[in-house]
Design a protein around this motif. Structure first.
Motif, PDB file in Angstrom:
ATOM      1  N   UNK A  12      21.073   8.277  24.159  1.00 29.04           N
ATOM      2  CA  UNK A  12      21.554   8.984  25.332  1.00 29.04           C
ATOM      3  C   UNK A  12      20.929   8.350  26.565  1.00 29.04           C
ATOM      4  N   UNK A  13      21.768   7.856  27.464  1.00 27.26           N
ATOM      5  CA  UNK A  13      21.287   7.269  28.710  1.00 27.26           C
ATOM      6  C   UNK A  13      20.806   8.394  29.612  1.00 27.26           C
ATOM      7  N   UNK A  14      19.503   8.454  29.820  1.00 30.91           N
ATOM      8  CA  UNK A  14      18.905   9.523  30.621  1.00 30.91           C
ATOM      9  C   UNK A  14      18.965   9.241  32.115  1.00 30.91           C
ATOM     10  N   UNK A  15      19.212   8.004  32.509  1.00 30.11           N
ATOM     11  CA  UNK A  15      19.391   7.683  33.919  1.00 30.11           C
ATOM     12  C   UNK A  15      18.139   7.263  34.668  1.00 30.11           C
ATOM     13  N   UNK A  16      16.966   7.671  34.195  1.00 33.02           N
ATOM     14  CA  UNK A  16      15.709   7.283  34.843  1.00 33.02           C
ATOM     15  C   UNK A  16      14.570   7.467  33.845  1.00 33.02           C
ATOM     16  N   UNK A  17      13.447   6.820  34.137  1.00 29.86           N
ATOM     17  CA  UNK A  17      12.268   6.980  33.280  1.00 29.86           C
ATOM     18  C   UNK A  17      11.802   8.432  33.268  1.00 29.86           C
ATOM     19  N   UNK A  18      11.868   9.066  34.433  1.00 25.78           N
ATOM     20  CA  UNK A  18      11.447  10.468  34.525  1.00 25.78           C
ATOM     21  C   UNK A  18      12.328  11.350  33.645  1.00 25.78           C
ATOM     22  N   UNK A  19      13.629  11.067  33.624  1.00 21.65           N
ATOM     23  CA  UNK A  19      14.537  11.846  32.786  1.00 21.65           C
ATOM     24  C   UNK A  19      14.312  11.557  31.306  1.00 21.65           C
ATOM     25  N   UNK A  20      13.967  10.308  30.952  1.00 24.34           N
ATOM     26  CA  UNK A  20      13.613  10.001  29.562  1.00 24.34           C
ATOM     27  C   UNK A  20      12.447  10.884  29.143  1.00 24.34           C
TER      28      UNK A  20
ATOM     29  N   UNK B 272      10.383  15.532  26.134  1.00 24.07           N
ATOM     30  CA  UNK B 272       9.586  16.764  26.104  1.00 24.07           C
ATOM     31  C   UNK B 272      10.441  17.983  25.767  1.00 24.07           C
ATOM     32  N   UNK B 273      11.659  18.028  26.321  1.00 16.57           N
ATOM     33  CA  UNK B 273      12.546  19.157  26.052  1.00 16.57           C
ATOM     34  C   UNK B 273      12.941  19.171  24.576  1.00 16.57           C
ATOM     35  N   UNK B 274      13.268  18.001  24.027  1.00 18.02           N
ATOM     36  CA  UNK B 274      13.637  17.929  22.607  1.00 18.02           C
ATOM     37  C   UNK B 274      12.487  18.407  21.730  1.00 18.02           C
ATOM     38  N   UNK B 275      11.274  17.961  22.036  1.00 18.72           N
ATOM     39  CA  UNK B 275      10.095  18.390  21.273  1.00 18.72           C
ATOM     40  C   UNK B 275       9.926  19.905  21.383  1.00 18.72           C
ATOM     41  N   UNK B 276      10.087  20.451  22.584  1.00 17.51           N
ATOM     42  CA  UNK B 276       9.924  21.903  22.772  1.00 17.51           C
ATOM     43  C   UNK B 276      10.998  22.698  22.036  1.00 17.51           C
ATOM     44  N   UNK B 277      12.160  22.067  21.794  1.00 15.61           N
ATOM     45  CA  UNK B 277      13.248  22.735  21.068  1.00 15.61           C
ATOM     46  C   UNK B 277      13.136  22.555  19.549  1.00 15.61           C
ATOM     47  N   UNK B 278      12.112  21.847  19.095  1.00 14.35           N
ATOM     48  CA  UNK B 278      11.879  21.720  17.660  1.00 14.35           C
ATOM     49  C   UNK B 278      12.058  20.333  17.074  1.00 14.35           C
ATOM     50  N   UNK B 279      12.388  19.341  17.895  1.00 12.61           N
ATOM     51  CA  UNK B 279      12.494  17.968  17.390  1.00 12.61           C
ATOM     52  C   UNK B 279      11.091  17.431  17.108  1.00 12.61           C
ATOM     53  N   UNK B 280      11.027  16.353  16.320  1.00  8.87           N
ATOM     54  CA  UNK B 280       9.746  15.713  16.055  1.00  8.87           C
ATOM     55  C   UNK B 280       9.748  14.307  16.651  1.00  8.87           C
ATOM     56  N   UNK B 281       8.572  13.863  17.040  1.00 10.42           N
ATOM     57  CA  UNK B 281       8.416  12.554  17.672  1.00 10.42           C
ATOM     58  C   UNK B 281       8.679  11.442  16.661  1.00 10.42           C
ATOM     59  N   UNK B 282       9.422  10.435  17.101  1.00 10.56           N
ATOM     60  CA  UNK B 282       9.608   9.224  16.315  1.00 10.56           C
ATOM     61  C   UNK B 282       9.345   7.997  17.192  1.00 10.56           C
ATOM     62  N   UNK B 283       8.656   8.230  18.318  1.00  5.78           N
ATOM     63  CA  UNK B 283       8.299   7.167  19.256  1.00  5.78           C
ATOM     64  C   UNK B 283       8.186   7.743  20.654  1.00  5.78           C
TER      65      UNK B 283
ATOM     66  N   UNK C 246      12.220   3.774  26.723  1.00  5.99           N
ATOM     67  CA  UNK C 246      12.839   4.716  25.806  1.00  5.99           C
ATOM     68  C   UNK C 246      11.859   5.614  25.087  1.00  5.99           C
ATOM     69  N   UNK C 247      12.420   6.621  24.427  1.00  8.32           N
ATOM     70  CA  UNK C 247      11.682   7.559  23.598  1.00  8.32           C
ATOM     71  C   UNK C 247      12.587   7.943  22.429  1.00  8.32           C
ATOM     72  N   UNK C 248      11.975   8.319  21.308  1.00 10.15           N
ATOM     73  CA  UNK C 248      12.734   8.584  20.086  1.00 10.15           C
ATOM     74  C   UNK C 248      12.280   9.895  19.456  1.00 10.15           C
TER      75      UNK C 248
END
Length: 123
Positions: free
Chosen positions: A70-78, A83-94, A106-108
């Motif tokens: 997903x193109x977030x548009x900026x580093x800040x949005x990445x 952070x939002x994905x993690x707070x919603x229950x996703x797990x870090x993969x990078x 990027x972030x994964x």
């Protein structure tokens, strides 16, 4: 060229809620839904993400090496989307970071079903 990407999920309600909330800041919402599938995006004529309980109702199997980005548009949005994905229950993969100097940031994360996604920006 891409109309939509479908990922398999176990719980359609949970996945629909996760992705609708995660992508809301990009202007996306649930555009269409049926019993076992929901399409999330900005409009029906732009690329969408579909979350779907497999037709055979067996457990979904994320592919090794498969990922959607997903193109977030900026580093800040990445950073914010990670952070939002993690707070919603996703797990870090990078964690968020510069992957290719001056070219790719990027972030994964992995969703609850193991589907891998990237948040990125070029430049």
């Amino acid at each position: 060229m891409i109309g939509y990407i479908t990922i398999g999920v176990r719980d359609i309600a949970k996945a629909k809620s996760f992705y609708a909330e995660l992508l809301a800041d990009l202007g996306a919402s649930v555009l269409m839904e049926m019993d076992r599938i929901a399409f999330i995006g900005k409009s029906m004529d732009q690329p969408m993400l579909a979350v779907c309980v497999p037709y055979n109702e067996a457990d979904p199997h994320p592919g090794n090496g498969n990922m959607f980005a997903i193109n977030a548009g900026s580093k800040e949005n990445v950073d914010a989307m990670y952070q939002k994905a993690i707070s919603l229950g996703a797990t870090c993969d990078g964690e968020p970071g510069q992957r290719i100097p001056d070219m790719f940031y990027g972030a994964y994360v992995l969703d609850a079903d193991g589907n891998k996604m990237a948040f990125y920006v070029f430049g």
